[in-house]
Design an enzyme around this catalytic site. Structure first.
Site, PDB file in Angstrom:
ATOM      1  N   SER A  98       0.824  -1.207   0.000  1.00  0.00           N
ATOM      2  CA  SER A  98       0.000   0.000   0.000  1.00  0.00           C
ATOM      3  C   SER A  98       0.857   1.256   0.000  1.00  0.00           C
ATOM      4  CB  SER A  98      -0.896  -0.001   1.246  1.00  0.00           C
ATOM      5  OG  SER A  98      -1.514   1.254   1.434  1.00  0.00           O
ATOM      6  N   TYR A 125      -2.520  -0.281   9.971  1.00  0.00           N
ATOM      7  CA  TYR A 125      -2.690  -0.838   8.622  1.00  0.00           C
ATOM      8  C   TYR A 125      -1.396  -0.701   7.832  1.00  0.00           C
ATOM      9  CZ  TYR A 125      -4.067  -1.181   3.730  1.00  0.00           C
ATOM     10  OH  TYR A 125      -4.126  -1.518   2.399  1.00  0.00           O
TER      11      TYR A 125
END
Length: 324
Positions: A127, A152
């Site tokens: 990501s 995350y």
């Protein structure tokens, strides 16, 4: 070629599976169909995939090691694309446990299964969030990324480290994919563009963080899928003798201010949004901006779908899907 795609009923997993199925790849799809967002949307994607004879679906959570190992043993798998993960920056602050279970334990199970089976190439989702508060732009895969500002992001950086170690120890060719704000039809309802569209159509106010001054490298789903497809098709060539591991940014290479993004949705809908201006949220970053030169050099493709085109396609799908 037989390709295992985890998260096959997810946003990217669905479109990638469909693209590969259209090209006559055999797809072994895996998904746990969790309720992080509307399961009926996942089932709608899955029903389309199940129309293909070369698609086989397994209901499985990647944190279930025995089941993952069984799927690998019972299928001749050439390439693995790991897209299964607990997504969402803000959700990771509220419910962190799921991120460890899926993104850490689950990814470890995938790595172990790749180690114990003859996998020619592992591609896995990382990501843009790994860049944290990086001030140098555009973000390069050569940049220092050891300061994640959300759990995350930390799990995604951990995935890259884990994959690197397995590549080094067991010579598993692995490619990390740092996605930049993916959007498009059949997308995730927790994403801003989806929530904005729903709220505007329902005449409700939208929450706009940092007064709409954040910049995001919005990347249309077709560009994401084309990039992955080309990486799969080309394979992992010129392996490093020591560690066959690499990471690519997949972004549009063109940051857009959140305010302009909202303007584009308003223009497409023909409705002005009621804006609730809020400060920056914990875990958010002011800008994302992808350096994609390595990707272009590797697969001769540059993601460049315009925001106007992408939003038009999404809203047309949204109105059709929800009978508006």
């Amino acid at each position: 070629m037989n390709v295992l795609i985890t998260g096959a009923a997810g946003f990217i997993g669905f479109f990638l599976s469909k693209r590969l199925l259209d090209q006559n790849y055999n797809i072994i799809g895996l998904d746990n169909l969790n309720d992080y967002y509307d399961v009926s949307l996942k089932n709608s994607r899955l029903s389309i995939l199940k129309e293909f004879k070369n698609f086989k679906f397994n209901l499985c959570d990647i944190s279930d090691k025995k089941k993952v190992q069984s799927i690998f043993r019972n299928n001749e798998i050439d390439v693995v694309v790991n897209l299964a993960a607990q997504a969402g920056v803000r959700h990771s602050i509220e419910k962190p446990d799921g991120y460890i279970e899926s993104n850490i334990v689950g990814f470890f199970n995938i790595l172990e299964a790749c180690r114990n089976n003859k996998i020619s190439h592992l591609l896995y989702a990382s990501s843009s969030s790994v860049y944290g508060m990086n001030k140098k732009v555009p973000f390069s895969t050569e940049d220092f990324v050891d300061n994640p500002v959300s759990l995350y992001a930390a799990t995604k950086k951990s995935n890259e480290l884990m994959a690197y170690s397995y590549s080094h120890l067991y010579k598993i060719p692995a490619t990390g994919l740092r996605f930049f704000t993916v959007y498009g039809p059949f997308g995730r309802p927790d994403m801003a563009y989806y929530k904005f569209t729903k709220a505007i159509l329902e005449n409700k106010s939208i929450d706009v963080y940092n007064n709409g001054d954040m910049l995001r490298d919005f990347t249309y789903i077709d560009d994401i899928v084309e990039s992955i497809y080309r990486l799969i098709k080309k394979g992992f060539i010129n392996l490093d003798d020591q560690t066959p591991h690499r990471v690519f940014n997949i972004g549009n290479n063109k940051p857009v201010k959140l305010g302009h993004f909202i303007d584009t949705i308003e223009k497409e809908l023909g409705i002005d949004a009621k804006k609730n201006l809020l400060p920056m949220q914990p875990g958010d970053v002011p800008m994302t901006y992808a350096d994609i030169d390595p990707l272009i050099n590797e697969v001769d493709f540059k993601p460049e779908t315009s925001l106007e085109y992408g939003i038009n396609r999404f809203i047309n799908w949204y109105k059709s899907y929800y009978n508006i």
